[in-house]
Write an enzyme that holds these catalytic residues in place. Structure first.
Site, PDB file in Angstrom:
ATOM      1  N   HIS A 122      36.831  93.070  83.947  1.00  0.00           N
ATOM      2  CA  HIS A 122      35.547  93.752  83.738  1.00  0.00           C
ATOM      3  C   HIS A 122      34.446  92.808  84.246  1.00  0.00           C
ATOM      4  CE1 HIS A 122      32.142  95.248  81.287  1.00  0.00           C
ATOM      5  NE2 HIS A 122      32.832  96.351  81.117  1.00  0.00           N
ATOM      6  N   ASP A 199      40.062  88.145  77.058  1.00  0.00           N
ATOM      7  CA  ASP A 199      39.166  89.270  76.802  1.00  0.00           C
ATOM      8  C   ASP A 199      40.024  90.364  76.156  1.00  0.00           C
ATOM      9  OD1 ASP A 199      37.825  91.663  76.921  1.00  0.00           O
ATOM     10  OD2 ASP A 199      37.114  91.421  78.977  1.00  0.00           O
ATOM     11  N   GLN A 202      39.896  95.579  75.186  1.00  0.00           N
ATOM     12  CA  GLN A 202      40.719  96.789  75.262  1.00  0.00           C
ATOM     13  C   GLN A 202      42.070  96.628  74.566  1.00  0.00           C
ATOM     14  OE1 GLN A 202      39.669  99.684  76.287  1.00  0.00           O
ATOM     15  NE2 GLN A 202      37.745  99.002  77.196  1.00  0.00           N
ATOM     16  N   LYS A 225      34.470  99.291  70.002  1.00  0.00           N
ATOM     17  CA  LYS A 225      35.648  99.917  70.622  1.00  0.00           C
ATOM     18  C   LYS A 225      36.791 100.047  69.631  1.00  0.00           C
ATOM     19  CE  LYS A 225      34.528  97.899  75.122  1.00  0.00           C
ATOM     20  NZ  LYS A 225      34.122  98.992  75.987  1.00  0.00           N
ATOM     21  N   CYS A 365      32.787  99.351  85.497  1.00  0.00           N
ATOM     22  CA  CYS A 365      32.352  97.928  85.479  1.00  0.00           C
ATOM     23  C   CYS A 365      33.476  97.019  85.960  1.00  0.00           C
ATOM     24  CB  CYS A 365      31.891  97.495  84.094  1.00  0.00           C
ATOM     25  SG  CYS A 365      30.449  98.363  83.529  1.00  0.00           S
TER      26      CYS A 365
HETATM   27  N1  PMP Z   1      35.785  93.556  78.812  1.00  0.00           N
HETATM   28  C1  PMP Z   1      36.474  94.697  78.827  1.00  0.00           C
HETATM   29  C2  PMP Z   1      37.912  94.677  79.243  1.00  0.00           C
HETATM   30  C3  PMP Z   1      35.842  95.891  78.454  1.00  0.00           C
HETATM   31  O1  PMP Z   1      36.526  97.033  78.474  1.00  0.00           O
HETATM   32  C4  PMP Z   1      34.486  95.865  78.075  1.00  0.00           C
HETATM   33  C5  PMP Z   1      33.755  97.149  77.704  1.00  0.00           C
HETATM   34  N2  PMP Z   1      33.974  98.206  78.587  1.00  0.00           N
HETATM   35  C6  PMP Z   1      33.823  94.653  78.050  1.00  0.00           C
HETATM   36  C7  PMP Z   1      34.502  93.511  78.428  1.00  0.00           C
HETATM   37  C8  PMP Z   1      32.402  94.548  77.628  1.00  0.00           C
HETATM   38  O2  PMP Z   1      32.274  94.922  76.292  1.00  0.00           O
HETATM   39  P1  PMP Z   1      30.842  95.110  75.626  1.00  0.00           P
HETATM   40  O3  PMP Z   1      30.079  96.012  76.544  1.00  0.00           O
HETATM   41  O4  PMP Z   1      31.141  95.732  74.305  1.00  0.00           O
HETATM   42  O5  PMP Z   1      30.234  93.755  75.519  1.00  0.00           O
END
Ligand code: PMP
Length: 407
Positions: A122, A199, A202, A225, A365
Site C-alpha cells: 500500500h 503492515d 489487512q 478495518k 492505493c
Molecule cells: N496498509 C494496508 C495494507 C491497507 O490496506 C491500508 C488501508 N487501505 C493501509 C495500510 C492504510 O491504513 P489507514 O488508512 O487506516 O492508515
C-alpha cells in the site's frame, strides 16, 4: 464451530440499510468494516459517563477514563500476544504507525544503510520509506512480483545485504488479497540483523496474530478495518527497540521533566503518545477486540476463507473475468477485472452500486501493483464475518448484468 451469521448480522445496524432501493451488500471491508452495536454503544457510554482527560487527573472521572483506556491496551496486547502492554502504542492508524517508525529512524539511518520493501505494498508502506531515504540518503530496494502477482521471494537473498537495516512488508495485500510469506522474510532479515515491520492492516481483522511467535520487530494496524472506530490504530514494537529509539511527536504526556533547556522522556508507551489520545477511539477499539473474541479470530478466519474460496469459484465461471493472482493463497479479498477493452473497474463498480452492492474500484492505493499488470485499477470484493454466500450470489448476479451491459 458453525456461526450464527444472522445473529452476527443483527449486531450491525447499518446492514439493514437500503442503497438505491436494494438491500445493502457491503463488500468493501478492506477499505473499512462496519461497526457492531457494542462498539457504537461503547463510544456513547464513554462520552455519557466517563469523559475526562486521562493520566493526569486526580479526580474519579479521569481515573475511570484512564482505567478504561489502559484496559483496552491490555486487550490489544492479548489480541496480538505482545509480551508487554507498554509495547502497544496507540496511533491514528496504520499510516501513522508507519510514519512514526520512519520518522524516528531519520537520525538513526545513514546513507550507508538499505531498506527493503516490496512491489505489493500500500502507498502508506512505500511513501514514508521514500521520504526517509530522501532525507538520509539510504537506499530503497523492492522485492519484485512474479508475472502472476505474488512476491518473488527467490530474489530476497540477493536483495538482503549487511547494509539492510529494515524490511517492511504487508501480511496480506489490500489490492489483491494475497497472503505474503512473512515468516521466511522475517527469518532471512533477522539472519542479516535487519528489523522487520509488518503492515497488518489487512490481516489483523482476519487472521490470528502472535507477534512473539512471528518475531516481527514492529507491527501496525488500523482499528477501523477490524470493527473499531476510525482514527485509532496500533503500533506494536519490541520493548528494547522502542526504548532505544528517539520519540516522534513532542508535547504533553510524553515527557518526564521539561526545563527551558531540555526535556527527558516518559517511559513506554507514553514516550510515543504525545498529546491527548483518542480516548473514546481506544476504548471503542477494545470493544471491537471483545466483539472479535466473542466469535473467535480463528473461526472468523475459517469462515471468511470459505467466502473467499466461494467468490473465486463463482468468478471463475466467467471467461470474461480475469482474477489477479488467482492461484495464490487469499485472505479477505479478491481482485478482478472484466477483460473488455476500454472498460474501467469503476464502470463495474457503478453498475453494482445501482444494485446496492458496495465494492471498491481503482488502484487501491497500490499503484506499483497496477503498473505491474499494466492496468489502471481493479474491482475488489472484500469480506467481513457478517457477509454471506447469498450476498456473494447477489454480487455475481450484479456482475452478470455488468458483463451484459459492458460487453
Ligand atoms: N496498509 C494496508 C495494507 C491497507 O490496506 C491500508 C488501508 N487501505 C493501509 C495500510 C492504510 O491504513 P489507514 O488508512 O487506516 O492508515
Amino acid at each position: 464451530m458453525s456461526l450464527d451469521i444472522q445473529h452476527i448480522r443483527s449486531q450491525f445496524p447499518i446492514l439493514n440499510r437500503e442503497v438505491n432501493g436494494q438491500s445493502l451488500v457491503y463488500l468493501d471491508n478492506g477499505a473499512t468494516s462496519q461497526k457492531p452495536k457494542v462498539v457504537l454503544d461503547t463510544l456513547d457510554t464513554y462520552y455519557e459517563k466517563y469523559n475526562a482527560n486521562v493520566h493526569r487527573g486526580i479526580h474519579t472521572l479521569s481515573q475511570e477514563a484512564t482505567d478504561l483506556m489502559e484496559e483496552s491496551r491490555r486487550k490489544i496486547q492479548a489480541f496480538i500476544n505482545a509480551k508487554h502492554d507498554h509495547e502497544i502504542i496507540f496511533t491514528r492508524g496504520t499510516t501513522e504507525g508507519i510514519n512514526l517508525v520512519s520518522n524516528v529512524l531519520r537520525n538513526v539511518l545513514t546513507a550507508e544503510d538499505e531498506i527493503i520493501i516490496t512491489e505489493i505494498e500500500h502507498h502508506s508502506n512505500i511513501v514514508p520509506w521514500q521520504l526517509l531515504c530522501e532525507r538520509t540518503g539510504a537506499k530503497l530496494k523492492y522485492i519484485p512480483l512474479t508475472k502472476e502477482g505474488i512476491l518473488d521471494i527467490t530474489k530476497l537473498d540477493d536483495l538482503l545485504t549487511d547494509k539492510t537495516k529494515l524490511v517492511c512488508v504487508n501480511q496480506v495485500s489490500n489490492a489483491l488479497g494475497v497472503v505474503n510469506p512473512i515468516e521466511i522474510i522475517i527469518q532471512k532479515a533477522h539472519e542479516k540483523g535487519a528489523w522487520v515491520l509488518i503492515d497488518a492492516a489487512q490481516s489483523a481483522p482476519h487472521t490470528p496474530i502472535d507477534v512473539q511467535k512471528m518475531d516481527c520487530d514492529f507491527l501496525v494496524f488500523s482499528g477501523h478495518k477490524m470493527y473499531g472506530p476510525t482514527g485509532i490504530g496500533v503500533l506494536y514494537g519490541k520493548e528494547d527497540i522502542l526504548n532505544a529509539l528517539p520519540p516522534f511527536h513532542g508535547g504533553g504526556e510524553m515527557i518526564k521533566d521539561v526545563t527551558m533547556e531540555k526535556s527527558t522522556y516518559a517511559c513506554l508507551p507514553f514516550k510515543f503518545e504525545a498529546g491527548t489520545p483518542d480516548i473514546a477511539g481506544i476504548i471503542g477499539l477494545g470493544a471491537a477486540v471483545d466483539f472479535i473474541n466473542s466469535i473467535g479470530i480463528q473461526t472468523i478466519h475459517d469462515y471468511e476463507k470459505e467466502l473467499v474460496d466461494y467468490t473465486i469459484q463463482r468468478l471463475s465461471e466467467f471467461e470474461e473475468v480475469e482474477i489477479y493472482a488467482k492461484d495464490a493463497e487469499h485472505s479477505g479479498a479478491v481482485s478482478f477485472n472484466l477483460k473488455f477493452d476500454g472498460v474501467h473497474s469503476s464502470d463495474v463498480g457503478m453498475i453494482l452500486d445501482k444494485k446496492g452492492i458496495a465494492v471498491r474500484t481503482g488502484h487501491h492505493c497500490a499503484q506499483p501493483i497496477m503498473q505491474h499488470f499494466n492496468i489502471p485499477g481493479t474491482v475488489r470484493a472484500s469480506f467481513a464475518v457478517y457477509n454471506t454466500k447469498a450476498e456473494i450470489d447477489t454480487f455475481i448476479d450484479g456482475l452478470k448484468t455488468a458483463i451484459r451491459m459492458l460487453g
